[in-house]
Design an enzyme around this catalytic site. Structure first.
Site, PDB file in Angstrom:
ATOM      1  N   ASP A   1       0.825  -1.202   0.000  1.00 14.63           N
ATOM      2  CA  ASP A   1       0.000   0.000   0.000  1.00 14.63           C
ATOM      3  C   ASP A   1       0.862   1.256   0.000  1.00 14.63           C
ATOM      4  OD1 ASP A   1      -2.493  -1.052  -0.162  1.00 14.63           O
ATOM      5  OD2 ASP A   1      -3.054  -0.730   1.920  1.00 14.63           O
TER       6      ASP A   1
ATOM      7  N   ASP B   1     -10.704   2.429  -2.763  1.00 13.89           N
ATOM      8  CA  ASP B   1     -11.347   1.189  -2.339  1.00 13.89           C
ATOM      9  C   ASP B   1     -12.791   1.138  -2.837  1.00 13.89           C
ATOM     10  OD1 ASP B   1      -8.984   0.766  -1.046  1.00 13.89           O
ATOM     11  OD2 ASP B   1      -9.809   0.871   0.977  1.00 13.89           O
TER      12      ASP B   1
END
Length: 400
Positions: A52, A113
């Site tokens: 990430d 997301d």
């Protein structure tokens, strides 16, 4: 993705400032010791690591530079352990990774997301991530755009939304990462996640992404994905409107001739007959129909070269399907740079062919201008064959 290790490691590229407002902390997370961490993951038996961008923006890091360093660390660790990690890049599309990530990672997120804690699955989020994930020239030879996990079977979803979700990800050739609770899922959810014909469309060995080839009226869309074999296509009929509507897929929009073609409903796993010119079906509001079509390939143009440089003539600007013939006598995939003029470049992975004189092909979608285009591939492939796709006359139509 490989299925032999049902776990994944998750490592931030930099310090993740939690709670928000926490000062940046360079050197925390995996930052500064990428190779050490990646080697540890490999030695522990992991197959897949998702890195990430948490904290990267707070430290002012550059996405491409950072992930290239992580990619090199992954390769260096593999040289020691002999075990390769699939590398998933997750900076949420902020650094336009489709322009540089092929060959740096195996897959890269293209958007934020798809769902957050406390939310329920929605068609709006699904379609938004689908649209943001359409970068067909970047997806090829084992590299993939990643629109995020599947919401299939999550609390608040339903079978219709689940099948539409699977169909969209399949036509995209997107990674299929189940986001639901596998310990409590219903048999219906399991059946939707494991439909073999849907998975076959998603994981077709040609490795290309589907693209929009027609939209006769607003919200009534046709997407096509070139599959392995000759004259094989996957087709998605997507109805974004609020009422059931007929949608037509024309064979010539798929890069096929208008000759009769056989059509199969992927979810029903049944033939719907042979049809000349195209196929029309009524699609309910907000839903999609996933088909496979077996027809006659439209003719393309073959170009030969001993240097890896080709002058490709396009009658119209847009996407073209290119099959590249090459030889690789080594034991590992060879990286090659494909370049169109001075505007577009991407990294290809060319798998071994068995010997320096044995040949095989890989496929890419090329963005060509009308007229002459200089296409070069490092390493000197022998030939490139190019045909129009998608849309009538090869006119490009990508996205929602």
């Amino acid at each position: 993705m490989r299925q032999n290790t049902p776990v994944r490691s998750h490592s931030p590229a930099a310090h993740n400032p939690i709670p928000p407002g926490t000062p940046p902390a360079p050197g925390s997370g995996s930052e500064g010791h990428y190779e050490q961490d990646l080697r540890a993951f490999q030695e522990w038996g992991f197959d897949y690591v998702k890195v990430d961008w948490c904290g990267g923006q707070d430290e002012g890091l550059d996405q491409e530079t950072t992930y290239r360093a992580i990619s090199q660390a992954n390769k260096a660790a593999t040289a020691v352990t002999g075990r390769r990690l699939v590398l998933s890049l997750c900076e949420w599309g902020s650094g336009r990774p489709w322009n540089w990530a092929p060959g740096v990672g195996d897959l890269w997120r293209t958007s934020t997301d798809i769902i957050y804690w406390g939310q329920t699955p929605s068609a709006t989020a699904m379609l938004s991530n689908f649209d943001q994930g359409l970068h067909p020239t970047a997806q090829h030879t084992g590299y993939y755009n990643d629109p995020d996990v599947l919401m299939v079977g999550m609390r608040g979803s339903n079978a219709t939304l689940d099948r539409t979700h699977m169909s969209l990800w399949a036509i995209s050739g997107a990674p299929l990462l189940a986001g639901n609770d596998l310990t409590t899922m219903t048999r219906e959810t399991a059946a939707n996640l494991t439909n073999p014909e849907v998975i076959a469309v998603d994981q077709d060995p040609r490795g290309l992404q589907g693209v929009k080839v027609a939209e006769a009226a607003a919200g009534l869309q046709v997407y096509a994905k070139v599959l392995s074999g000759t004259g094989k296509r996957a087709v998605l009929l997507l109805n974004r409107t609020s009422a059931a509507k007929p949608i037509t897929a024309r064979w010539t929009d798929l890069g096929l001739t208008g000759a009769a073609a056989s059509v199969r409903d992927v979810w029903k796993r049944a033939s719907v007959g042979t049809h000349g010119g195209g196929y029309t079906a009524t699609v309910p509001a907000g839903e999609a129909m996933l088909l496979t079509v077996s027809g006659t390939e439209a003719p393309g143009t073959a170009y030969q070269s001993t240097t890896g440089s080709f002058t490709v003539t396009a009658g119209t600007a847009g996407l073209k399907l290119a099959d590249i013939t090459y030889a690789n006598g080594g034991t590992a995939p060879r990286s090659a740079t494909l370049r169109v003029g001075g505007q577009y470049a991407t990294t290809l992975a060319l798998p071994p062919t068995g010997s320096p004189t044995a040949h095989r092909t890989v496929s890419v979608l090329l963005p060509l201008a009308k007229g002459g285009n200089t296409v070069t591939v490092s390493g000197g492939p022998d030939a490139i064959s190019v045909q129009d796709l998608p849309g009538t006359g090869g006119a490009q139509a990508v996205g929602g």
